[in-house]
Design a protein around this motif. Structure first.
Motif, PDB file in Angstrom:
ATOM      1  N   VAL A  28       0.841  -1.201   0.000  1.00 32.34           N
ATOM      2  CA  VAL A  28       0.000   0.000   0.000  1.00 32.34           C
ATOM      3  C   VAL A  28       0.870   1.242   0.000  1.00 32.34           C
ATOM      4  N   GLU A  29       1.965   1.225   0.762  1.00 35.88           N
ATOM      5  CA  GLU A  29       2.814   2.390   0.893  1.00 35.88           C
ATOM      6  C   GLU A  29       4.071   2.222   0.045  1.00 35.88           C
ATOM      7  N   ASN A  30       4.642   3.352  -0.352  1.00 37.37           N
ATOM      8  CA  ASN A  30       5.918   3.333  -1.036  1.00 37.37           C
ATOM      9  C   ASN A  30       7.017   2.888  -0.064  1.00 37.37           C
ATOM     10  N   PRO A  31       8.135   2.404  -0.571  1.00 39.69           N
ATOM     11  CA  PRO A  31       9.212   1.964   0.326  1.00 39.69           C
ATOM     12  C   PRO A  31       9.824   3.134   1.084  1.00 39.69           C
ATOM     13  N   ASP A  32      10.370   2.842   2.254  1.00 38.01           N
ATOM     14  CA  ASP A  32      11.078   3.870   3.013  1.00 38.01           C
ATOM     15  C   ASP A  32      12.331   4.289   2.251  1.00 38.01           C
ATOM     16  N   THR A  33      12.714   5.527   2.424  1.00 36.42           N
ATOM     17  CA  THR A  33      13.902   6.054   1.763  1.00 36.42           C
ATOM     18  C   THR A  33      15.138   5.784   2.612  1.00 36.42           C
ATOM     19  N   GLY A  34      16.165   5.214   1.991  1.00 36.75           N
ATOM     20  CA  GLY A  34      17.405   4.913   2.701  1.00 36.75           C
ATOM     21  C   GLY A  34      18.530   5.838   2.278  1.00 36.75           C
ATOM     22  N   ASN A  35      19.480   6.037   3.183  1.00 33.63           N
ATOM     23  CA  ASN A  35      20.668   6.846   2.909  1.00 33.63           C
ATOM     24  C   ASN A  35      21.890   5.936   2.919  1.00 33.63           C
ATOM     25  N   TYR A  36      22.647   5.933   1.829  1.00 33.98           N
ATOM     26  CA  TYR A  36      23.794   5.048   1.678  1.00 33.98           C
ATOM     27  C   TYR A  36      25.009   5.856   1.238  1.00 33.98           C
ATOM     28  N   SER A  37      26.193   5.402   1.634  1.00 36.84           N
ATOM     29  CA  SER A  37      27.416   6.104   1.241  1.00 36.84           C
ATOM     30  C   SER A  37      28.582   5.132   1.202  1.00 36.84           C
ATOM     31  N   LEU A  38      29.599   5.488   0.425  1.00 35.19           N
ATOM     32  CA  LEU A  38      30.844   4.736   0.350  1.00 35.19           C
ATOM     33  C   LEU A  38      31.992   5.674   0.657  1.00 35.19           C
ATOM     34  N   LYS A  39      33.076   5.109   1.196  1.00 38.71           N
ATOM     35  CA  LYS A  39      34.257   5.892   1.508  1.00 38.71           C
ATOM     36  C   LYS A  39      35.465   5.354   0.768  1.00 38.71           C
ATOM     37  N   ASN A  94      12.192   9.022  -4.570  1.00 37.95           N
ATOM     38  CA  ASN A  94      13.000  10.021  -3.861  1.00 37.95           C
ATOM     39  C   ASN A  94      14.495   9.804  -4.103  1.00 37.95           C
ATOM     40  N   LEU A  95      14.846   9.590  -5.354  1.00 39.57           N
ATOM     41  CA  LEU A  95      16.237   9.288  -5.704  1.00 39.57           C
ATOM     42  C   LEU A  95      17.094  10.551  -5.693  1.00 39.57           C
ATOM     43  N   TRP A  96      18.265  10.446  -5.071  1.00 39.22           N
ATOM     44  CA  TRP A  96      19.287  11.480  -5.118  1.00 39.22           C
ATOM     45  C   TRP A  96      20.619  10.758  -5.078  1.00 39.22           C
ATOM     46  N   ILE A  97      21.421  10.884  -6.144  1.00 35.43           N
ATOM     47  CA  ILE A  97      22.627  10.073  -6.274  1.00 35.43           C
ATOM     48  C   ILE A  97      23.789  10.924  -6.759  1.00 35.43           C
ATOM     49  N   GLN A  98      24.960  10.706  -6.184  1.00 34.32           N
ATOM     50  CA  GLN A  98      26.201  11.319  -6.675  1.00 34.32           C
ATOM     51  C   GLN A  98      27.329  10.311  -6.521  1.00 34.32           C
ATOM     52  N   PRO A  99      27.740   9.667  -7.620  1.00 35.11           N
ATOM     53  CA  PRO A  99      28.763   8.619  -7.533  1.00 35.11           C
ATOM     54  C   PRO A  99      30.193   9.112  -7.704  1.00 35.11           C
ATOM     55  N   PHE A 100      30.400  10.395  -8.023  1.00 31.89           N
ATOM     56  CA  PHE A 100      31.746  10.917  -8.268  1.00 31.89           C
ATOM     57  C   PHE A 100      31.894  12.317  -7.662  1.00 31.89           C
ATOM     58  N   LEU A 101      33.133  12.642  -7.293  1.00 28.06           N
ATOM     59  CA  LEU A 101      33.518  13.999  -6.873  1.00 28.06           C
ATOM     60  C   LEU A 101      32.643  14.550  -5.754  1.00 28.06           C
ATOM     61  N   VAL A 102      32.423  13.734  -4.737  1.00 31.25           N
ATOM     62  CA  VAL A 102      31.682  14.188  -3.559  1.00 31.25           C
ATOM     63  C   VAL A 102      32.599  15.080  -2.714  1.00 31.25           C
ATOM     64  N   LYS A 103      32.106  16.238  -2.294  1.00 32.05           N
ATOM     65  CA  LYS A 103      32.888  17.163  -1.491  1.00 32.05           C
ATOM     66  C   LYS A 103      32.217  17.415  -0.152  1.00 32.05           C
ATOM     67  N   THR A 141      20.631   8.477  -1.876  1.00 32.82           N
ATOM     68  CA  THR A 141      19.387   8.468  -1.114  1.00 32.82           C
ATOM     69  C   THR A 141      18.314   7.927  -2.045  1.00 32.82           C
ATOM     70  N   VAL A 142      17.632   6.848  -1.638  1.00 31.19           N
ATOM     71  CA  VAL A 142      16.654   6.246  -2.544  1.00 31.19           C
ATOM     72  C   VAL A 142      15.759   5.272  -1.781  1.00 31.19           C
ATOM     73  N   TYR A 157      22.393  13.789  -9.279  1.00 30.54           N
ATOM     74  CA  TYR A 157      21.164  13.552 -10.042  1.00 30.54           C
ATOM     75  C   TYR A 157      20.027  13.321  -9.059  1.00 30.54           C
ATOM     76  N   MET A 158      18.874  13.955  -9.334  1.00 29.67           N
ATOM     77  CA  MET A 158      17.734  13.849  -8.427  1.00 29.67           C
ATOM     78  C   MET A 158      16.460  13.563  -9.204  1.00 29.67           C
ATOM     79  N   CYS A 159      15.634  12.665  -8.631  1.00 29.78           N
ATOM     80  CA  CYS A 159      14.310  12.420  -9.193  1.00 29.78           C
ATOM     81  C   CYS A 159      13.396  11.964  -8.065  1.00 29.78           C
ATOM     82  N   ARG A 160      12.529  12.866  -7.633  1.00 31.23           N
ATOM     83  CA  ARG A 160      11.638  12.546  -6.512  1.00 31.23           C
ATOM     84  C   ARG A 160      10.508  11.604  -6.925  1.00 31.23           C
ATOM     85  N   LYS A 161      10.073  11.709  -8.168  1.00 24.84           N
ATOM     86  CA  LYS A 161       8.959  10.890  -8.638  1.00 24.84           C
ATOM     87  C   LYS A 161       9.405   9.437  -8.848  1.00 24.84           C
ATOM     88  N   GLU A 162       8.440   8.551  -8.928  1.00 29.55           N
ATOM     89  CA  GLU A 162       8.735   7.135  -9.150  1.00 29.55           C
ATOM     90  C   GLU A 162       9.308   6.918 -10.551  1.00 29.55           C
TER      91      GLU A 162
END
Length: 448
Positions: A248-259, A387-396, A269-270, A367-372
């Motif tokens: 019934v509900e959309n999935p919860d949004t998770g926050n992930y990162s790599l070092k 609720n996608l928000w992704i940055q795979p390179f050059l994170v500051k 974030t997705v 890159y961001m896309c809030r919609k499904e």
């Protein structure tokens, strides 16, 4: 391993862990140095998922048992081909298992359980002990890409070795550790899967103990249910994930990162939902609270691997493309998904697509896309993102850079459309009202 235990599983064996030993012939070899191992071969699932159970009885110089184990395992390996693509291989234990390198261990020396199988593959695990307990320290796995039956068209030939540190709750000496459901170790493009495990290191007086230390997942429950670490599936049977209606509900949004070293090199974030086509649709919400992130960062390639800690593995690979000398973009190139049966480790669904060209943005931005959005991995599996928000390179500074939004989120085009439509409706109302008013005014006069 996951859950802080060596092998994890919720289900009881239908027989004693040692019963198989009394039902099968013992093929034993010994040497003056110490060891004799018994291997019991059991036929697992048929066809592609065929696997073997191994029972090992290591003996010391006095022919007394010092290390005992019975378990099943399987390996999922991602490897590069000559065409620079990546394929997924499944490596099962074969019937030709040997036992070189197993060691009983003592107060100062680790116990080692080691097996070799197939065309140059090997696996071992080390145990150390204190005055009252024993526990596993690390697993060493070597696979040989010269085995063309498992790794066809492999680019790099030869043995590849990975070592994974194990976090295991200490087990009391003279206790057998028992776990029957699947557990996983994931590192360096390899997922190691274990189930139906019974092990006792530093066996005392040559006798396997009757005292069991069960993993948490083996503890009795009022009814067998899907544990909270799995995705949000409505029902589950004893052998497979069951089809479920759309949550019934959309999935919860998770926050992930790599070092990379001490610096964050990837941010994501997705919310993720899987749509698997079986007899009936199977939809799964990925739970970010139990999902861990792993992967690699590079100058032109980055991979984010998500593991829900139980049955689901999802990988996203991003690459950099040159639009011009001054404008470089990144985009999503590859997605792979593996769903496992939580009770026996068999693969329910596996999908891989390396022909994507999605989520592109200029290098140095996000890159961001809030919609499904929907990623069609193959004809049987889709990934829905929210609720996608992704940055795979050059994170500051551990923060997302300026985002390039997807067209679905771009409301700037909708505004003039909505305004124009409103004006058109208003004009139409005025015209209709004017016509009606004219007709009423004519009705007040009569022809002379």
């Amino acid at each position: 391993m996951t859950g802080g235990e060596l092998f994890v599983a919720p289900a009881r064996l239908a027989r004693s862990p040692l019963a198989a030993a009394s039902m099968a012939p013992r093929c034993c070899s010994s040497s003056s140095s110490s060891s004799c191992l018994l291997f019991l071969l059991l036929l697992g699932a048929s066809g592609f998922f065929q696997s073997y159970a191994v029972e090992v009885d290591v003996k010391d110089a006095s022919n007394a048992t010092c290390l005992y184990a019975e378990w099943m395992m399987r390996f999922l390996i991602k490897y590069e081909t000559n065409s620079s693509d990546y394929k997924n291989a499944t490596l099962n234990l074969s019937s030709g298992v040997t036992h070189n390198g197993s060691v009983c261990g003592n107060d100062t020396q680790a116990a080692v359980l080691a097996v070799q199988f197939g065309e140059g593959h090997s696996w071992s695990i080390n145990f150390t002990k204190t005055n009252e307990t024993y526990q596993a320290d690390f697993v060493t796995f070597t696979y040989n890409t010269n085995d063309t039956a498992v790794f066809p068209d492999a680019k790099k030939k030869g043995p590849v070795t990975i070592v994974v540190r194990v976090t295991m709750h200490p087990v009391q000496l003279n206790n057998v550790f028992v776990c029957h459901n699947t557990d996983f170790l994931e590192a360096e493009n390899v997922t190691q899967i274990f189930w139906n495990v019974t092990v006792q290191a530093f066996v005392q007086n040559g006798t396997i103990s009757k005292k069991e230390s069960r993993c948490h997942a083996d503890m009795p429950t009022s009814a067998p249910t899907v544990p909270p670490t799995t995705a949000n599936v409505t029902t589950a049977s004893a052998t497979t994930l069951s089809p479920a209606p759309k949550p019934v509900e959309n999935p919860d949004t998770g926050n992930y990162s790599l070092k990379s070293g001490n610096k964050t090199c990837l941010l994501a974030t997705v919310g993720l939902q899987l749509n698997v086509s079986q007899d009936k649709p199977l939809l799964i919400n990925i739970n970010p609270k139990t999902t861990s992130a792993d992967g690699t960062c590079g100058n032109t390639t980055a991979t984010l691997k998500l593991n829900d800690g139980n049955t689901t593995f999802i990988g996203f690979t991003f690459v950099v493309k040159n639009e011009s000398a001054s404008a470089q973009k990144f985009y999503l190139k590859e997605v792979n998904v593996t769903l496992l049966n939580r009770l026996n480790g068999s693969v329910i669904s596996s999908a891989d697509n390396n022909n994507f060209s999605k989520w592109d943005a200029f290098l140095g931005s996000s890159y961001m896309c809030r919609k499904e959005q929907t990623l069609q991995v193959n004809e049987d599996l889709q990934i829905h993102t929210f609720n996608l928000w992704i940055q795979p390179f050059l994170v500051k500074e551990n923060k997302f850079s300026t985002a390039q939004e997807c067209s679905l989120d771009d409301d700037s085009i909708l505004i003039p459309i909505v305004v124009g439509a409103s004006l058109a409706v208003l004009i139409a109302i005025i015209v209709v009202a004017y016509i009606i008013g004219r007709r009423k005014s004519y009705a007040g006069y009569q022809t002379l």
